[in-house]
Design an enzyme around this catalytic site. Structure first.
Site, PDB file in Angstrom:
ATOM      1  N   TYR A 128       0.810  -1.216   0.000  1.00 30.14           N
ATOM      2  CA  TYR A 128       0.000   0.000   0.000  1.00 30.14           C
ATOM      3  C   TYR A 128       0.844   1.268   0.000  1.00 30.14           C
ATOM      4  CZ  TYR A 128      -4.679  -1.833   0.115  1.00 30.14           C
ATOM      5  OH  TYR A 128      -5.856  -2.415  -0.247  1.00 30.14           O
ATOM      6  N   GLU A 186      -0.673 -30.351   8.559  1.00 28.77           N
ATOM      7  CA  GLU A 186      -0.829 -29.435   7.427  1.00 28.77           C
ATOM      8  C   GLU A 186      -1.641 -28.197   7.774  1.00 28.77           C
ATOM      9  OE1 GLU A 186      -1.492 -31.297   3.726  1.00 28.77           O
ATOM     10  OE2 GLU A 186      -2.349 -29.523   2.775  1.00 28.77           O
ATOM     11  N   ASP A 242      -1.557 -34.172   3.814  1.00 27.29           N
ATOM     12  CA  ASP A 242      -2.510 -34.878   2.958  1.00 27.29           C
ATOM     13  C   ASP A 242      -1.777 -35.820   2.012  1.00 27.29           C
ATOM     14  OD1 ASP A 242      -4.512 -33.521   4.162  1.00 27.29           O
ATOM     15  OD2 ASP A 242      -4.824 -32.071   2.538  1.00 27.29           O
TER      16      ASP A 242
END
Lengths: 373, 700
Positions: free
Chosen positions: A105, A201, A253
């Protein structure tokens, strides 16, 4: 001790400051002497990444890319790089830090006389900051820039964060939020009883383990990195591993994405290869979910998620990484997933029992030392 | 005898041969054409008005050129029934055409204006606008038939003396003129014309209309006729506009009638719809309704030579007639006949020809029998002969084509090409083409084709014309233009084709379309391809320039930010950095400028090479109005006054806006600047047209 730190920080800032000024002066000198200005930035691409077999980590090669101003492809990036350099100099001068988004910004505005923005999205801004890191050979914290807090930690350890003592056993349900800068001058390890780290995870799985007080029962530290772990998380894991000698066990996973997260934790990532020595944990272990678990745990068909074409492509890419290529276990694992034709999330174990993962699955595998590394 | 009368008796009572013979008589040409006026282009009132204008203007231009005078022509149409109902199909007008030509000697006036098929141009092989000697007398005849009013002629053949004033009516039976008034008047051009409208009065006050100094000699013809004045395709306006393009050496002033008969087809002339104002505004100006087509070049077309027919270009009957004529006048030998009455027949060839006709070189032309003539004719077809001479042609020329197009069409790119002379049926001809592209031309319509024959615009029967077919058959896609199958190319494009010939093969007497000879169409296509290639190159270049320009924009956008950022880091002066970066950006993208310059260079080289035939008007891209004389190396459009809406004479309060500058407004600067920047090796040739101006003379 505190004074010494402050002083070293001042020295460090002066060093960074000098690097930025030198960079700008070089451009200015080129310009005024009539040469076309250009930046030379080490490339953060796969082709400029070297696999250090001995250390077991990814390292950045010597390749650099020229970023000339007078080239349509790089003109805007050139401008963005200079804008960020100026922003960072201001930050250091003011002795303040800013988030990645804050820097975005600060530098974002409309180019004078046009309708074009210097930056449109933060996705444009973040890589430019990484470019600056490598171009200046200065780390993010040296640039006074930090990322959002991401990831949590809980477990048998007491740390000091900016002077505040934090007992990670008493973190309630949310855990200790991992800051993006975890260097020794910010975080010191005071007392650690844990014997290993279980890294999962994402937050949902982490909650399960935390609620079941897994870390208490197994005397460990429990962390997650909200998917691909950010630098702060990885650096902290690496420090815990290096400084306290704690092994890292990952529960991710069973899909190419999970495999990749493991790969990044273990050897480092391509885009941050320059920081691998500080981030990579070559001895990290992959506990699960494994392709064999569907049968071994007797899971329901409902947990299967078909592999997409993209997944298959990605899996083959990962299998071809030099650090997996010669690894029989991993070749077998990836092949098994491809043969299955489906992937599984850690949550799929819930179909057995709500606490199957924390009370049965992980303890059994830990005991059997059934993991890949 | 009996048998014969019997058969007669059996037949139905009919006319006898004798009775029929009493009714059989000569038909005069005038009678024939009075009945068949459509053959001459008087088929309807609107076209009749146009044809009358066309015939008069053609004659004026021919006369001026033959006399070596730069043509100055005024066309005035007066509305004689201004109060007619709006729905009237036709109305009475008085057309007056005044020229500054050589005038006509008194005794020829009746013949020229009062007889059909009388003229100087029919019998010769020479390039001219008129050919048959039908035109102006036919217009007068049409006026007489429709209004009963005679033609009024003022002609002044001698600068010092008075002008003849003759009023005559044609007797269609005898094909002779009947003079009703014949006196001498002082004023020429007729003073009455000066004060016809508010606009003419304003112009006269400035000396820009019918000034006696310009019209020292000349002719003025007035015809009253039934007609219909309506702008648009096939109008007087279009004709004059196109005439101005093909005749950049002429200055034409047009005073239109006060009322336009409805505007069912208000499309304008060169471009369609609104673009017209732009195309006109380029160089044409309007003052109080008076339209001025300024002069674009100061040179008359080169004088043309009359040539003898080429042996390969005649027919057997003509050959026999020529032999007869020769016997009647010269009584010479076949050998001399062949050399004198044909072109490209040397004495050796003539001897060969005599032999082929079973004659000797002594044989008299009158003694050549029909079978011998036929043998001779056969031999004409077989023998190898050089093509006819081509110096009898006066093409418009590349420069003049460009000047003309620039004057009439507001575009961005102009290219012209002039082919070398070729031959069809033993007659030399030459094809020229020009194209104008971009600028204010409508972008998504089919190209406009404008056709000319011997500098005369052809307004009708486009699809029957050889030139139109040539445009269709040219592969415009090769030059980055769109062209739907079997159609005209689409885009902001005007295509001009001109055929110059000693005898243009028209498809009809009204001279509206060029007959489709393979030789002609082939040349036309080659000329178009030449122009097309230039356009293609230009379009490529332009695309490249644009890309470079965009690149520069990008750099310029960023260097401000960069210099500020560096200044903030190092504490240096950001302005100094900016200037250095800006200079670099300019240098880096100099390609964009370079190409502009290169185009300029192309233009300059062309002046020397004389055959590049390209003109680029960058200002036309933006349509910016440039008032000051611009940098000399960039051709720039003339100050383009937006055509002041011609205020009807009833609103005198409206600014008269006389945009025709006084002759000496700013002439000196231009010619002085030009030779200084580039000494033209071809000093005698006119430099390439650059800035057309209302007062053209100062620029070319």
């Amino acid at each position: 001790m505190a004074k010494k730190t402050t002083q070293s920080i001042a020295e460090r800032d002066a060093r960074t400051q000098k690097k930025i000024v030198e960079l700008a002066q070089a451009i200015s000198k080129m310009t005024l002497s009539g040469r076309e200005p250009q930046l030379s930035i080490p490339t953060r691409t796969k082709s400029n990444t070297v696999w250090n077999r001995k250390k077991g980590i990814l390292e950045m090669g010597d390749g650099t890319a020229d970023r000339p101003l007078f080239d349509l492809k790089t003109a805007k990036q050139f401008m963005q790089t200079m804008l960020h350099a100026s922003t960072i100099k201001d930050l250091i001068e003011a002795g303040k830090t800013s988030s990645l988004r804050g820097v975005f910004y600060k530098a974002k505005h409309t180019v004078a006389g046009t309708k074009e923005n210097t930056f449109d999205t933060q996705d444009e801004s973040d890589p430019i900051l990484e470019d600056l890191e490598v171009a200046l050979a200065a780390l993010r914290e040296e640039l006074h820039v930090f990322a959002e807090n991401r990831g949590s930690m809980v477990g048998n350890i007491t740390i000091v964060d900016k002077g505040d003592e934090i007992d990670c056993r008493r973190m309630g349900s949310g855990g200790y939020a991992l800051p993006s800068i975890v260097e020794p001058d910010v975080i010191q390890f005071k007392k650690c009883e844990a014997k290993f780290i279980l890294h999962v995870e994402k937050g949902t799985v982490w909650n399960r383990f935390n609620e079941d007080r897994f870390w208490e029962k197994h005397n460990c530290i429990l962390t997650h990195g909200a998917g691909q772990p950010p630098r702060g998380c990885r650096r902290l894991l690496q420090r815990l591993n290096q400084e306290l000698g704690l092994p890292i066990i990952c529960v991710l996973d069973n899909d190419p994405w999970g495999h990749y997260i493991y790969s990044v934790i273990k050897q480092g990532s391509i885009s941050l290869a320059f920081e691998s020595t500080r981030l990579a944990i070559p001895e990290a272990k992959f506990l699960g979910i494994r392709a064999k678990d569907f049968r071994q745990c007797g899971l329901d068909d409902a947990v299967k998620i078909d592999l997409t074409d993209n997944d298959i492509k990605r899996a083959r890419e990962i299998a071809a990484y030099p650090w997996f290529e010669g690894h029989k276990g991993w070749q077998k694992e990836i092949q098994a997933m491809l043969t299955n034709g489906f992937k599984m999330e850690v949550e799929s174990l819930i179909t057995k029992d709500i606490s199957y993962v924390s009370e049965t699955y992980v303890p059994e595998r830990l005991k059997a030392k059934d993991w890949l590394d | 005898m009996d048998a014969v009368s019997e058969t007669t008796a059996k037949r139905r009572k009919g006319a006898t041969a004798e009775e029929m013979a009493t009714r059989q008589r000569d038909i005069s040409v005038s009678e024939f054409f009075a009945k068949n006026r459509h053959l001459l282009g008087f088929d309807n009132p609107r076209k009749a008005l146009l044809t009358a204008v066309k015939e008069a203007v053609d004659n004026s231009l021919d006369a001026c050129e033959e006399a070596g005078i730069l043509p100055e022509i005024a066309v005035i149409i007066e509305d004689l029934q201004p109060d007619r109902p709006a729905t009237a199909k036709s109305s009475r007008y008085r057309l007056t055409v005044v020229d500054n030509g050589p005038g006509i000697v008194r005794k020829q006036v009746e013949n020229i204006f009062g007889r059909l098929l009388y003229g100087s141009k029919f019998h010769r092989l020479k390039m001219s606008r008129g050919q048959q000697g039908i035109g102006i007398s036919a217009a007068g005849m049409y006026g007489l038939i429709t209004t009963g009013r005679p033609m009024v002629i003022h002609t002044k053949p001698k600068a010092g003396s008075a002008a003849h004033h003759i009023e005559l009516a044609m007797n269609t039976k005898t094909n002779r003129a009947e003079v009703t008034t014949d006196d001498e008047v002082k004023d020429f051009p007729p003073a009455r014309l000066a004060s016809i409208t508010q606009g003419t009065r304003a112009l006269v006050a400035e000396g820009g209309f019918l000034s006696p100094e310009t019209f020292r000699t000349g002719t003025s013809v007035s015809i009253e006729l039934e007609g219909r004045y309506q702008r648009g395709r096939g109008s007087v306006d279009e004709f004059l506009e196109l005439t101005a393009i093909a005749n950049p050496h002429a200055r034409i002033t047009f005073v239109p009638p006060s009322r336009d008969a409805g505007s069912e087809d208000d499309a304008s002339v060169l471009a369609h719809a609104e673009a017209s104002a732009a195309t006109k505004a380029t160089a044409t100006t309007e003052t109080g309704g008076v339209v001025i087509y300024p002069r674009g070049v100061q040179e008359l077309p080169p004088e043309t030579r009359e040539i003898q027919p080429h042996p390969k270009g005649i027919e057997l009957g003509i050959l026999l007639q020529m032999l007869k004529d020769y016997e009647a006048t010269e009584k010479g030998s076949l050998f001399t006949f062949l050399q004198e009455r044909f072109c490209r027949v040397s004495s050796a060839t003539a001897a060969q020809m005599c032999k082929a006709a079973d004659a000797t070189s002594r044989t008299r032309a009158g003694d050549v029998e029909a079978p011998q003539a036929e043998k001779l004719f056969q031999f004409f077809q077989e023998v190898k002969l050089p093509p006819p001479p081509t110096d009898c042609l006066a093409p418009i020329g590349v420069r003049q084509l460009l000047a003309g197009m620039l004057k009439g069409v507001r575009a961005e790119f102009y290219a012209a090409s002039s082919r070398s002379a070729e031959v069809y049926r033993g007659r030399p001809f030459q094809i020229e083409a020009a194209i104008a592209f971009g600028g204010d031309l409508p972008a998504d319509e089919p190209a406009r084709v404008i056709r000319f024959a011997n500098r005369v615009p052809l307004l009708f029967q486009q699809s029957a014309c050889s030139s139109f077919k040539a445009v269709l058959e040219t592969g415009w896609k090769n030059y980055n233009l769109q062209q739907p199958r079997g159609s005209l190319p689409a885009g902001p494009l005007v295509i001009m084709l001109h055929m110059a010939s000693v005898w243009v093969p028209f498809t009809s007497e009204s001279k509206e379309a060029i007959a489709d000879y393979d030789e002609i169409r082939k040349e036309m296509k080659l000329a178009l391809m030449e122009c097309g290639r230039k356009l293609g190159t230009y379009l490529n270049k332009r695309a490249k320039m644009r890309r470079e320009g965009e690149r520069r924009d990008v750099f310029e956008r960023y260097i401000g930010e960069i210099s500020k950022a560096i200044g903030a880091i190092t504490g240096e002066d950001a302005k100094r950095l900016y200037d250095a970066l800006h200079a670099q950006a300019k240098r880096k993208t100099a390609v964009a400028d370079q190409h502009l310059d290169e185009d300029g260079k192309v233009l300059r080289e062309q002046e020397e090479l004389d055959d590049d035939g390209v003109l680029i008007v960058p200002a036309a891209i933006t349509g910016a109005e440039i008032d000051a004389p611009a940098a000399d190396d960039v051709p720039v459009r003339a100050p383009s006054p937006r055509k002041p809406k011609a205020g009807p004479s009833s609103t005198p309060a409206a600014k008269p806006a006389p945009r025709v500058p006084a002759p000496a407004s700013k002439p000196a600067a231009k010619p002085a600047a030009k030779p200084a920047s580039k000494p033209t090796p071809t000093a005698s040739k006119p430099p390439v047209p650059r800035r057309p101006s209302q007062d053209g003379p100062t620029l070319f």
